[in-house]
Design an enzyme around this catalytic site. Structure first.
Site, PDB file in Angstrom:
ATOM      1  CG  HIS A   1      -0.055   1.035   2.655  1.00  9.02           C
ATOM      2  ND1 HIS A   1      -0.283   1.977   1.677  1.00  9.02           N
ATOM      3  CD2 HIS A   1      -0.889  -0.003   2.362  1.00  9.02           C
ATOM      4  CE1 HIS A   1      -1.195   1.526   0.827  1.00  9.02           C
ATOM      5  NE2 HIS A   1      -1.571   0.318   1.226  1.00  9.02           N
TER       6      HIS A   1
ATOM      7  CG  HIS B   1      -4.115  -4.037   2.993  1.00 18.22           C
ATOM      8  ND1 HIS B   1      -5.250  -3.284   3.199  1.00 18.22           N
ATOM      9  CD2 HIS B   1      -3.330  -3.304   2.155  1.00 18.22           C
ATOM     10  CE1 HIS B   1      -5.162  -2.160   2.512  1.00 18.22           C
ATOM     11  NE2 HIS B   1      -4.001  -2.151   1.860  1.00 18.22           N
TER      12      HIS B   1
ATOM     13  CG  HIS C   1      -5.593   2.480  -0.054  1.00 21.51           C
ATOM     14  ND1 HIS C   1      -5.662   2.448   1.316  1.00 21.51           N
ATOM     15  CD2 HIS C   1      -4.912   1.360  -0.434  1.00 21.51           C
ATOM     16  CE1 HIS C   1      -5.043   1.355   1.757  1.00 21.51           C
ATOM     17  NE2 HIS C   1      -4.571   0.690   0.715  1.00 21.51           N
TER      18      HIS C   1
ATOM     19  CD  GLU D   1      -2.727   0.867  -5.660  1.00 25.52           C
ATOM     20  OE1 GLU D   1      -1.981  -0.134  -5.646  1.00 25.52           O
ATOM     21  OE2 GLU D   1      -3.847   0.882  -5.135  1.00 25.52           O
TER      22      GLU D   1
ATOM     23  CG  ASP E   1      -0.325  -2.686  -0.676  1.00 28.57           C
ATOM     24  OD1 ASP E   1      -1.287  -2.701   0.108  1.00 28.57           O
ATOM     25  OD2 ASP E   1      -0.426  -2.317  -1.858  1.00 28.57           O
TER      26      ASP E   1
END
Length: 338
Positions: A20, A22, A200, A203, A281
């Site tokens: 995970h 980005h 996702h 969250e 992340d």
């Protein structure tokens, strides 16, 4: 001596996967400033100190403002290559052996940066990391959920010539008000193309979004998933289907999904038999890369040696690597814990 020293050293030595991540969230201020100067793109920060100060944001909007400022300097293939290679170099030094990274093509297409410019830079860096270090990787094209499904379909069309480079599709950006079911048709097309799917969910969004990701989209894993713990039937479903959760501890802290790391639910997830994993992340913005995330969990949650091994094992098993690759890394991991 730090009482946690031995556990932290063990976490650093473990072969790790990152599932995970980005790539746009790995933009360190020094590199952002350098590429801005190279491309003669003005930033609203007049100096490196001012830019570094902006990284100490305290709310989601300030983060997004900075995030999109950073994106604005990415114009050429070499920029995407340099950004990706800087991340890969960093995590290679932390014993990360396999990465599965998201990129957000719509955020760049909207700025007039062609799809091929983005993906060629990222893909070539991933290939070079494989040649240099044997680091394996998967590339995940993420749809921005605050945009329309039609926009996602348009992006998929632009991706068509490069589908052999893309392993999966994801769903990110602002969760609330943009449920997974909004993208039902485009995910169905992606699955028919043989792509893995993830989303996702849970969250900031409710457990219902996790249900939608599982039951309607048919995801291969869940990104985040924290709020799944609010629903006992959902916990049972995650257990039965052995779905991987790509949890991001320091991100959760920075974005106030949890307010204190000692209250982070990852050890509870393990106790429930859920396949939780550790990931960073947007590490340049959220306080650290893989080793930082593990160290923070060790210092604040009372995590045990067996749980460290389980997290690393879950990361290997939850990846989209071949069975042979998984076996190789699991063998190295188990040898470390003998």
């Amino acid at each position: 001596m730090d009482p946690h020293h031995s556990l932290i050293a063990l976490s650093e030595a473990m072969p790790k996967t990152e599932l995970h991540l980005h790539i746009e969230g790995t933009f360190e201020p020094e590199q952002m400033f350098a590429i801005a100067q190279r491309n003669q793109v003005p930033l609203q920060y007049e100096s490196m100190d001012a830019l570094k100060a902006a990284y100490q944001f305290t709310n989601l909007q300030d983060f997004l403002d900075l995030y999109y400022q950073g994106m604005s300097v990415l114009l050429h293939e070499v920029d995407f290559y340099d950004l990706t290679m800087a991340y890969l170099t960093k995590v290679h030094s932390e014993n990360v052996v396999h990465v599965e990274i998201f990129f957000d093509p719509q955020a760049h297409l909207s700025r007039g940066v062609p799809f091929d410019v983005q993906i060629k830079g990222i893909y070539n860096a991933l290939q070079d990391a494989k040649k240099k270090w044997g680091m394996s990787s998967k590339l995940i094209m993420s749809f921005l959920r605050h945009l329309s499904e039609d926009s996602a379909f348009g992006t998929l069309e632009q991706a068509t010539p490069f589908l052999s480079w893309i392993d999966g599709v994801g769903l990110d950006s602002s969760e609330l008000g943009h449920p997974p079911e909004k993208f039902l048709r485009v995910f169905e097309v992606c699955k028919n193309l043989g792509l893995k799917v993830t989303a996702h969910a849970g969250e900031e969004g409710p457990p219902e979004y996790v249900w939608q990701a599982i039951e309607q989209i048919g995801v291969d894993r869940i990104d985040h998933g924290n709020r799944a713990l609010e629903d006992e039937l959902l916990i049972k479903t995650l257990q039965e289907r052995q779905l991987t959760l790509t949890v991001c501890p320091l991100s959760n802290l920075k974005l106030c999904v949890v307010h204190d790391m000692k209250d982070h639910p990852i050890t509870h997830m393990l106790q429930l038999g859920l396949n939780a994993t550790v990931n960073s992340d947007d590490p340049a913005y959220f306080g650290g890369y893989m080793n930082d995330n593990y160290a923070s969990l060790i210092r604040h949650t009372g995590i045990q040696k067996t749980e460290l091994q389980q997290l690393a094992e879950n990361g290997i098993n939850g990846s989209w690597m071949s069975k042979q690759e998984k076996t190789k890394h699991l063998t190295a991991l188990f040898a470390l814990f003998l």
